[in-house]
Design a protein around this motif. Sequence first.
Motif, PDB file in Angstrom:
ATOM      1  N   GLN A 102      35.014  56.531  -5.866  1.00 12.08           N
ATOM      2  CA  GLN A 102      33.666  56.174  -5.407  1.00 12.08           C
ATOM      3  C   GLN A 102      33.457  56.349  -3.904  1.00 12.08           C
ATOM      4  OE1 GLN A 102      32.584  52.256  -7.009  1.00 12.08           O
ATOM      5  NE2 GLN A 102      31.665  53.320  -8.741  1.00 12.08           N
ATOM      6  N   LYS A 105      30.545  58.796  -3.393  1.00 14.24           N
ATOM      7  CA  LYS A 105      29.291  58.117  -3.720  1.00 14.24           C
ATOM      8  C   LYS A 105      28.891  57.159  -2.598  1.00 14.24           C
ATOM      9  CE  LYS A 105      27.036  55.403  -7.355  1.00 14.24           C
ATOM     10  NZ  LYS A 105      27.201  54.787  -8.681  1.00 14.24           N
ATOM     11  N   GLN A 131      26.593  69.673  -8.688  1.00  9.86           N
ATOM     12  CA  GLN A 131      25.232  69.306  -9.100  1.00  9.86           C
ATOM     13  C   GLN A 131      25.205  68.045  -9.965  1.00  9.86           C
ATOM     14  OE1 GLN A 131      23.057  72.502 -10.995  1.00  9.86           O
ATOM     15  NE2 GLN A 131      21.684  71.084 -12.011  1.00  9.86           N
ATOM     16  N   GLN A 132      26.097  67.948 -10.936  1.00  8.06           N
ATOM     17  CA  GLN A 132      26.094  66.788 -11.843  1.00  8.06           C
ATOM     18  C   GLN A 132      26.394  65.494 -11.099  1.00  8.06           C
ATOM     19  OE1 GLN A 132      28.865  68.092 -14.835  1.00  8.06           O
ATOM     20  NE2 GLN A 132      27.222  68.890 -16.128  1.00  8.06           N
ATOM     21  N   PHE A 133      27.224  65.541 -10.074  1.00  7.33           N
ATOM     22  CA  PHE A 133      27.530  64.362  -9.260  1.00  7.33           C
ATOM     23  C   PHE A 133      26.249  63.819  -8.630  1.00  7.33           C
ATOM     24  CE2 PHE A 133      28.417  62.776  -4.925  1.00  7.33           C
ATOM     25  CZ  PHE A 133      29.188  61.664  -5.230  1.00  7.33           C
ATOM     26  N   TYR A 134      25.453  64.692  -8.045  1.00  9.78           N
ATOM     27  CA  TYR A 134      24.214  64.264  -7.378  1.00  9.78           C
ATOM     28  C   TYR A 134      23.153  63.805  -8.380  1.00  9.78           C
ATOM     29  CZ  TYR A 134      26.325  66.175  -3.189  1.00  9.78           C
ATOM     30  OH  TYR A 134      27.178  66.419  -2.143  1.00  9.78           O
ATOM     31  N   GLU A 135      23.111  64.462  -9.536  1.00  9.63           N
ATOM     32  CA  GLU A 135      22.179  64.009 -10.580  1.00  9.63           C
ATOM     33  C   GLU A 135      22.538  62.590 -11.026  1.00  9.63           C
ATOM     34  OE1 GLU A 135      21.182  68.349 -12.628  1.00  9.63           O
ATOM     35  OE2 GLU A 135      22.807  67.126 -13.444  1.00  9.63           O
ATOM     36  N   LYS A 136      23.808  62.352 -11.243  1.00  7.14           N
ATOM     37  CA  LYS A 136      24.275  61.058 -11.741  1.00  7.14           C
ATOM     38  C   LYS A 136      24.131  59.955 -10.687  1.00  7.14           C
ATOM     39  CE  LYS A 136      28.422  58.781 -13.526  1.00  7.14           C
ATOM     40  NZ  LYS A 136      29.845  58.927 -13.810  1.00  7.14           N
ATOM     41  N   CYS A 137      24.521  60.236  -9.455  1.00  6.31           N
ATOM     42  CA  CYS A 137      24.541  59.198  -8.409  1.00  6.31           C
ATOM     43  C   CYS A 137      23.160  58.824  -7.898  1.00  6.31           C
ATOM     44  CB  CYS A 137      25.387  59.650  -7.225  1.00  6.31           C
ATOM     45  SG  CYS A 137      27.150  59.708  -7.568  1.00  6.31           S
ATOM     46  N   ALA A 139      19.989  60.665  -8.962  1.00  6.97           N
ATOM     47  CA  ALA A 139      18.917  61.308  -9.729  1.00  6.97           C
ATOM     48  C   ALA A 139      18.314  62.499  -8.990  1.00  6.97           C
ATOM     49  CB  ALA A 139      17.837  60.294 -10.112  1.00  6.97           C
ATOM     50  N   THR A 141      17.263  66.306  -8.190  1.00  4.96           N
ATOM     51  CA  THR A 141      16.772  67.390  -9.035  1.00  4.96           C
ATOM     52  C   THR A 141      16.849  68.709  -8.273  1.00  4.96           C
ATOM     53  OG1 THR A 141      14.500  66.970  -8.324  1.00  4.96           O
ATOM     54  CG2 THR A 141      15.221  65.901 -10.363  1.00  4.96           C
TER      55      THR A 141
END
Length: 159
Positions: A102, A105, A131-137, A139, A141
């Motif tokens: 973390q 994050k 990309q998925q890290f930023y989407e998850k942490c 939201a 786009t």
Amino acid sequence: MSDMLVKLYALPPVSPVLAAVENQGITIRRAMAPDKPRIVEWVKTHSSLSASGEADVCFSHTPISLFVATRGKEIVGYACYNATAPDFFGPTRVLDSEQGKQIGKALLLRSLHALHDEGYAYAIIGGVGPQQFYEKCVAATLIEDSKPGIYKDYLGAKE
């Protein structure tokens, strides 16, 4: 790599993530001027020459727009904002051995909350890798047609 957009007015709180990394002996703090040579060299070694240039620029801002993650006196990660352009997040890096704890994050949220506190409603994450890290942490786009975006005239070779 494309850019991503983040709603700064809808960020998750940073306190729980900071507490989680502090429980592991990690401190996330804003860099100070005397830290500059060590941090810029660390970024050059662990990220890239170009990223070290961006980190260097962060020390010319007031407040300094770079957060550092440390365990004692050891640097384990960093995150820049307002480096390549105003309202941009990045570059950022956490040592491979420290990933999944973390720290990334915490650096991301601390930086984005700083942008929000400076009056921005949205932030751009430039040239996104995970990309998925930023989407998850946060939201984030994807911004359509943003590749290469601001980096189109970048002189650096692949590093």
